[in-house]
Design an enzyme around this catalytic site. Structure first.
Site, PDB file in Angstrom:
ATOM      1  N   LYS A 140       5.088  -8.092 -22.836  1.00  0.00           N
ATOM      2  CA  LYS A 140       5.627  -9.391 -23.234  1.00  0.00           C
ATOM      3  C   LYS A 140       5.313 -10.448 -22.176  1.00  0.00           C
ATOM      4  O   LYS A 140       5.665 -10.287 -21.006  1.00  0.00           O
ATOM      5  CB  LYS A 140       7.152  -9.297 -23.431  1.00  0.00           C
ATOM      6  CG  LYS A 140       7.564  -8.507 -24.650  1.00  0.00           C
ATOM      7  CD  LYS A 140       9.071  -8.330 -24.743  1.00  0.00           C
ATOM      8  CE  LYS A 140       9.775  -9.571 -25.201  1.00  0.00           C
ATOM      9  NZ  LYS A 140      11.221  -9.310 -25.458  1.00  0.00           N
ATOM     10  N   ILE A 141       4.656 -11.516 -22.636  1.00  0.00           N
ATOM     11  CA  ILE A 141       4.308 -12.638 -21.775  1.00  0.00           C
ATOM     12  C   ILE A 141       4.869 -13.899 -22.410  1.00  0.00           C
ATOM     13  O   ILE A 141       4.633 -14.147 -23.596  1.00  0.00           O
ATOM     14  CB  ILE A 141       2.781 -12.760 -21.599  1.00  0.00           C
ATOM     15  CG1 ILE A 141       2.213 -11.513 -20.917  1.00  0.00           C
ATOM     16  CG2 ILE A 141       2.428 -14.018 -20.797  1.00  0.00           C
ATOM     17  CD1 ILE A 141       0.704 -11.507 -20.793  1.00  0.00           C
TER      18      ILE A 141
END
Length: 368
Positions: A139-140
């Site tokens: 997750k970014i």
């Protein structure tokens, strides 16, 4: 098997659980949810891990070993969370084998890095290597600094869950970052079919912020718009997704085996008790999307959720009309999205602080 959840899945919505704990993995609860509740993916965040680590004793032995080995708090967090995600990936591996877009487990880069591109890239690569499972997602956040990190991670062959998307404008930038990453990966000889991605478009927080502003305005016209913004925003996002899928740029990548970056409806737990508790599931049914739900929402839908066909395709004009009405009522939509992103990053950082404090407490206990 829940008939209502199966009907939702049959409509093309991938049901992911927004929760994970070692207890869920070791007791077989996660496997049960896959088998009985149509769950085909998992998302996590630091708050979820903090709650899991604080409750029960399943992490104690590993914490004692890490402390005895001289690990600091960041190293302990890294070890605990990547172990859970790796083991959850193994539970979901059969799902991924049958349907590679699903069977995914997400783990977040350290939230304090949200405005640091290079550090986010390094964190993504470290998490990807440590989990070491092809069905993981890193997750970014979709901050301005996160966009080039998304491109770099995809270019390196890392599958990414882009999080913290609120506006359609930023969503378009996220899709561009994904396509740029695929193009760079292709140039580097990476097999594009091995890369998966979702774009997490936050839903309930939009209504929470806009409803508060509508109530402050207080006119009949403003109050009548409460509870309409979030679904309209998501429907506009899906229209943007369809537009990109129809582009020559995407078609060229798809022809070489690239996978579409599916929209993921996040923050789908209803925060206003005046609204139906399945609102952000029922009103956002459309094929080739993901809905990641807290267990409370998942169980509510299993009990009384309805699927009445596609609720998104072809509704962009109606959604835009809602936004036009919001603007006419006095809502500064640009400011709404700036506030939501700023608050979102702050909440992510606060959740990391909570996780650090929780793990420090467990480490102190381990030291006796």
């Amino acid at each position: 098997m829940s008939d209502r959840l199966k009907t939702l899945a049959d409509a093309g919505v991938s049901i992911w659980l927004d929760d994970l704990s070692r207890e869920r993995i070791e007791t077989g609860n996660l496997a049960d949810l896959v088998r009985e509740r149509s769950v085909v993916g998992v998302t996590t965040n630091p708050t979820i891990f903090a709650g899991a680590i604080a409750d029960g004793e399943r992490y104690d032995a590993q914490v004692r070993d890490l402390v005895a080995g001289g690990s600091g708090v960041d190293e302990v967090i890294f070890a605990l969370t990547t172990d859970d995600v790796r083991n959850a990936c193994d539970v979901l591996a059969p799902v991924a084998a049958a349907h590679p877009a699903d069977g995914r487990v997400s783990i977040e880069v350290e939230p304090t890095l949200a405005n640091d591109t290079e550090a986010t890239i390094a964190s993504a690569k470290a998490l990807w290597a440590a989990v070491d499972r092809p069905n993981a997602l890193i997750k970014i956040p979709a901050t301005l600094e996160g966009l080039p990190a998304i491109t770099a991670a995809i270019a390196a062959g890392i599958s990414v869950n882009v999080t913290l998307i609120f506006s359609v404008e930023r969503y378009r930038a996220v899709m561009d970052a994904y396509l740029s990453g695929l193009e760079q990966a292709q140039e580097a000889g990476v097999d594009l079919s091995t890369i998966q991605s979702v774009a997490s478009f936050f839903v309930s927080r939009v209504d929470t912020e806009i409803d508060a502003r509508l109530e402050k305005i207080g006119t009949d016209e403003a109050l009548a718009l409460r509870g309409k913004a979030a679904v309209a925003n998501a429907r506009l996002a899906y229209a943007a997704f369809e537009e990109v899928l129809g582009s020559a740029r995407w078609q060229a990548l798809a022809g070489t085996g690239a996978n579409p970056q599916r929209p993921l409806w996040a923050s789908t737990g209803v925060k206003n008790p005046a609204y139906p508790d399945t609102l952000y599931v029922t009103d956002l049914v459309v094929a080739d999307t993901v809905n990641t739900m807290p267990e409370k929402t998942l169980l509510a839908f299993a009990d009384h959720g309805d699927v009445t066909g596609d609720q998104v395709t072809g509704r962009a004009a109606d959604a835009q009309a809602v936004f036009d009405q919001l603007a006419a009522a006095g809502i500064d939509l640009d400011d709404v999205f700036v506030v939501l992103e700023t608050e979102g990053v702050d909440k992510f950082k606060a959740s990391w602080t909570e996780l650090v404090a929780t793990v420090r407490t467990q480490m102190d206990k381990a030291k006796g």
